[in-house]
Motif scaffolding. Structure first.
Motif, PDB file in Angstrom:
ATOM      1  N   MET A 119       0.826  -1.207   0.000  1.00 48.96           N
ATOM      2  CA  MET A 119       0.000   0.000   0.000  1.00 48.96           C
ATOM      3  C   MET A 119       0.863   1.261   0.000  1.00 48.96           C
ATOM      4  O   MET A 119       0.581   2.231  -0.722  1.00 48.96           O
ATOM      5  CB  MET A 119      -0.941   0.003   1.209  1.00 48.96           C
ATOM      6  N   GLU A 120       1.931   1.269   0.812  1.00 44.89           N
ATOM      7  CA  GLU A 120       2.813   2.447   0.865  1.00 44.89           C
ATOM      8  C   GLU A 120       3.488   2.679  -0.486  1.00 44.89           C
ATOM      9  O   GLU A 120       3.652   3.821  -0.925  1.00 44.89           O
ATOM     10  CB  GLU A 120       3.866   2.254   1.960  1.00 44.89           C
ATOM     11  N   ILE A 121       3.871   1.592  -1.164  1.00 44.67           N
ATOM     12  CA  ILE A 121       4.506   1.728  -2.485  1.00 44.67           C
ATOM     13  C   ILE A 121       3.509   2.283  -3.497  1.00 44.67           C
ATOM     14  O   ILE A 121       3.843   3.146  -4.313  1.00 44.67           O
ATOM     15  CB  ILE A 121       5.061   0.363  -2.947  1.00 44.67           C
ATOM     16  N   ALA A 122       2.268   1.786  -3.438  1.00 44.42           N
ATOM     17  CA  ALA A 122       1.241   2.292  -4.359  1.00 44.42           C
ATOM     18  C   ALA A 122       1.007   3.792  -4.145  1.00 44.42           C
ATOM     19  O   ALA A 122       0.922   4.570  -5.104  1.00 44.42           O
ATOM     20  CB  ALA A 122      -0.062   1.516  -4.169  1.00 44.42           C
ATOM     21  N   LYS A 123       0.911   4.205  -2.892  1.00 40.97           N
ATOM     22  CA  LYS A 123       0.706   5.629  -2.593  1.00 40.97           C
ATOM     23  C   LYS A 123       1.916   6.454  -3.015  1.00 40.97           C
ATOM     24  O   LYS A 123       1.772   7.593  -3.462  1.00 40.97           O
ATOM     25  CB  LYS A 123       0.423   5.808  -1.102  1.00 40.97           C
ATOM     26  N   TRP A 124       3.112   5.887  -2.854  1.00 39.48           N
ATOM     27  CA  TRP A 124       4.332   6.600  -3.260  1.00 39.48           C
ATOM     28  C   TRP A 124       4.322   6.875  -4.764  1.00 39.48           C
ATOM     29  O   TRP A 124       4.845   7.889  -5.219  1.00 39.48           O
ATOM     30  CB  TRP A 124       5.551   5.769  -2.881  1.00 39.48           C
ATOM     31  N   HIS A 125       3.670   5.995  -5.518  1.00 43.91           N
ATOM     32  CA  HIS A 125       3.530   6.181  -6.972  1.00 43.91           C
ATOM     33  C   HIS A 125       2.285   6.993  -7.336  1.00 43.91           C
ATOM     34  O   HIS A 125       1.975   7.150  -8.525  1.00 43.91           O
ATOM     35  CB  HIS A 125       3.469   4.822  -7.680  1.00 43.91           C
ATOM     36  N   GLY A 126       1.572   7.505  -6.315  1.00 40.06           N
ATOM     37  CA  GLY A 126       0.363   8.272  -6.594  1.00 40.06           C
ATOM     38  C   GLY A 126      -0.850   7.408  -6.853  1.00 40.06           C
ATOM     39  O   GLY A 126      -1.822   7.879  -7.465  1.00 40.06           O
ATOM     40  N   GLY A 127      -0.817   6.152  -6.418  1.00 42.97           N
ATOM     41  CA  GLY A 127      -1.921   5.231  -6.668  1.00 42.97           C
ATOM     42  C   GLY A 127      -2.585   4.744  -5.404  1.00 42.97           C
ATOM     43  O   GLY A 127      -2.471   5.349  -4.334  1.00 42.97           O
ATOM     44  N   ASN A 128      -3.250   3.591  -5.513  1.00 39.59           N
ATOM     45  CA  ASN A 128      -3.998   3.043  -4.381  1.00 39.59           C
ATOM     46  C   ASN A 128      -4.230   1.554  -4.624  1.00 39.59           C
ATOM     47  O   ASN A 128      -4.060   1.055  -5.746  1.00 39.59           O
ATOM     48  CB  ASN A 128      -5.338   3.772  -4.237  1.00 39.59           C
ATOM     49  N   ILE A 129      -4.598   0.844  -3.557  1.00 39.77           N
ATOM     50  CA  ILE A 129      -4.934  -0.582  -3.662  1.00 39.77           C
ATOM     51  C   ILE A 129      -6.304  -0.782  -3.027  1.00 39.77           C
ATOM     52  O   ILE A 129      -6.548  -0.338  -1.902  1.00 39.77           O
ATOM     53  CB  ILE A 129      -3.895  -1.477  -2.963  1.00 39.77           C
ATOM     54  N   ILE A 130      -7.187  -1.431  -3.765  1.00 35.80           N
ATOM     55  CA  ILE A 130      -8.526  -1.738  -3.261  1.00 35.80           C
ATOM     56  C   ILE A 130      -8.629  -3.259  -3.100  1.00 35.80           C
ATOM     57  O   ILE A 130      -8.304  -4.017  -4.022  1.00 35.80           O
ATOM     58  CB  ILE A 130      -9.613  -1.236  -4.230  1.00 35.80           C
ATOM     59  N   ALA A 131      -9.075  -3.684  -1.911  1.00 32.57           N
ATOM     60  CA  ALA A 131      -9.185  -5.117  -1.629  1.00 32.57           C
ATOM     61  C   ALA A 131     -10.640  -5.514  -1.443  1.00 32.57           C
ATOM     62  O   ALA A 131     -11.401  -4.815  -0.769  1.00 32.57           O
ATOM     63  CB  ALA A 131      -8.382  -5.468  -0.377  1.00 32.57           C
ATOM     64  N   GLU A 132     -11.007  -6.624  -2.075  1.00 38.04           N
ATOM     65  CA  GLU A 132     -12.341  -7.224  -1.907  1.00 38.04           C
ATOM     66  C   GLU A 132     -12.155  -8.696  -1.590  1.00 38.04           C
ATOM     67  O   GLU A 132     -11.286  -9.352  -2.166  1.00 38.04           O
ATOM     68  CB  GLU A 132     -13.184  -7.053  -3.166  1.00 38.04           C
ATOM     69  N   SER A 133     -12.965  -9.199  -0.666  1.00 37.38           N
ATOM     70  CA  SER A 133     -12.786 -10.607  -0.287  1.00 37.38           C
ATOM     71  C   SER A 133     -14.063 -11.165   0.311  1.00 37.38           C
ATOM     72  O   SER A 133     -14.907 -10.411   0.831  1.00 37.38           O
ATOM     73  CB  SER A 133     -11.646 -10.735   0.728  1.00 37.38           C
TER      74      SER A 133
END
Length: 463
Positions: A432-446
């Motif tokens: 998640m921190e890497i995604a935010k560092w790239h200006g992105g995000n991670i969405i989880a569904e389960s």
């Protein structure tokens, strides 16, 4: 002035402004009042003189006994007596330049030369207006009509108003100071509340306390809301750091306890007469394994710090090739007979750090392996839309409950305690921190017993 408080400064500025404004208004009103009064007096004086001039005639003989007749030359000057009497402060007189005043009533001692222009003469401290008019009718060529206007009640009223204003001016100043103080104190009361709350928070270290200045939507209420939001974020941040420190110490305490216990055991074995070499080897393996676990935890913590300090460089990365390479390498491991498939769009590039992107996708896919079912499946797809790059990683593993799903990106959190020994609990948090560092995000569904889906959203390169 610099030592005065804000309330005192605002009070002084308010009082000074009120004094200046009221003073200017009084001066302006007095000036306008005097000007209007003066113009009215002058106009009425000139109109009266012109009216009287029309009522004076030269006659050869006396024809009307009710009028006044003055012998002049070979005839008479006929005068309407009423026209020469004072009219509301205006005196009228009839003059001959050689013989002097022929008839009339003027203030004693008030003299001036004849002029066709309106004159202003100060006599005994009082201003008088004089207006002279020479008659042009036959027989009246050397006759002058003089009109004199004395001050009217309106001037005295203006003087009274000026004195009243002068006497009430100190009261006005005191009232302005008092009103300014009350207004400044009331306006700055929310700032005082903000200051007191900030001091209490600083002394008690209680970031849950909020600034309460009541309802409103002005600048001070907006400032209070900004402070409250800041306190909430700080409280949340401090709580996360406390939880992180507690979890980190807990995670490191376990391998340290194992290593210490193993060392104590090996030391006790050494004291025996015939120590078993196999026991030494097994103990060293345990120590090595726990030391490796500690090394991973410490490395991950350092990586978190580097991400926060923005210590990585960015470049153009071929994301399509990166995803294909990761999937190809993981297929060779054949973990738990899980089938890994990929559907990757060609020529997808991103502005980022290759090592960090590699680690992010490895962490998510490894997490799918860890919590996947034997002989299950994992699919990885990469595609783009108008604004973003999306990577979807889907598995049919054991899934995660809704209560636990909201915590999976927290550091050291594990949704399934039975898999504690298989990781550090920092993989998804790091992703998640890497995604935010790239200006992105991670969405989880389960969904439990069905599987999980992770959607990584990254920004496209701007054209």
């Amino acid at each position: 002035m610099k030592r005065l408080g804000i309330v005192s400064k605002l009070t002084l500025w308010y009082a000074l402004s009120m004094v200046i404004i009221v003073s200017l208004m009084l001066i302006f009103l007095m000036y306008i009042g005097k000007k209007i009064t003066t113009d009215s007096i002058q106009k009425r004086l000139m109109d009266t003189v012109h009216t009287v001039a029309k009522e004076i005639e030269y006659e050869d003989k006396i024809s009307d006994e009710d009028d006044i007749y003055i012998v002049y030359g070979n005839g008479y000057i006929e005068i309407d007596e009423d026209s020469l009497k004072g009219k509301d402060g205006i005196f009228i007189a009839l003059y001959d330049k050689e013989r002097g005043m022929l008839y009339g009533d003027l203030p004693a001692g008030l003299q001036s030369d004849f002029s066709k222009q309106l004159q202003q003469i100060r006599y005994n401290g009082v201003d008088y207006y004089i207006y002279d008019m020479m008659l042009n009718e036959i027989g009246l060529e050397n006759i002058w009509i003089r009109g004199i206007s004395r001050p009217m009640e309106s001037f005295r009223d203006i003087s009274k108003i000026s004195l009243m204003a002068l006497y009430t001016f100190p009261l006005l100043v005191l009232t302005s100071v008092l009103m300014g103080y009350i207004m400044a104190k009331g306006a700055l009361r929310p700032i005082e509340n903000i200051r007191e709350t900030a001091l209490n928070i600083g002394s008690d270290l209680d970031l849950k306390r909020h600034i309460d200045i009541g309802e409103g939507d002005d600048e001070l209420h907006k400032l209070a809301r900004v402070f409250n939001d800041m306190f909430d974020r700080l409280h949340e941040s401090f709580e996360k750091e406390k939880r992180f420190a507690s979890d980190a110490s807990h995670e490191l305490r376990t391998p340290m306890a194992v290593i210490t216990a193993q060392c104590d055991y090996l030391n006790s074995v050494k004291l025996q007469n015939s120590p078993d070499i196999a026991e030494y080897v097994e103990g060293i393996e345990v120590i090595h394994r726990q030391a490796g676990r500690m090394n991973k935890i410490i490395k991950n913590l350092l990586d978190f710090t580097r991400l926060g300090n923005n210590a990585y460089n960015k470049e153009i990365v071929d994301l399509s090739a990166l995803i294909i390479g990761i999937c190809k390498d993981l297929k060779l491991l054949n973990i738990n007979d899980i089938n890994l498939s990929e559907d990757v769009e060609d020529n997808v590039y991103i502005h980022g750090n290759r090592d960090l992107l590699y680690r992010m996708f490895i962490n998510i896919i490894n997490n799918a392996y860890v919590y996947g079912k034997e002989k299950g499946s994992i699919s990885v797809s990469l595609f783009t839309d108008e604004k973003n790059i999306k990577v979807i990683i889907k598995d049919n593993g054991i899934g995660i409950s809704k209560e636990k799903l909201v915590h999976i990106f927290e550091r050291f959190y594990r949704a399934d305690s039975s898999h504690t020994g298989k990781g550090t609990g920092l993989g998804l948090s790091m992703a998640m921190e890497i995604a935010k560092w790239h200006g992105g995000n991670i969405i989880a569904e389960s969904e439990e017993d069905i599987g999980s889906t992770f959607v990584v959203i990254l920004p496209k390169i701007k054209a």
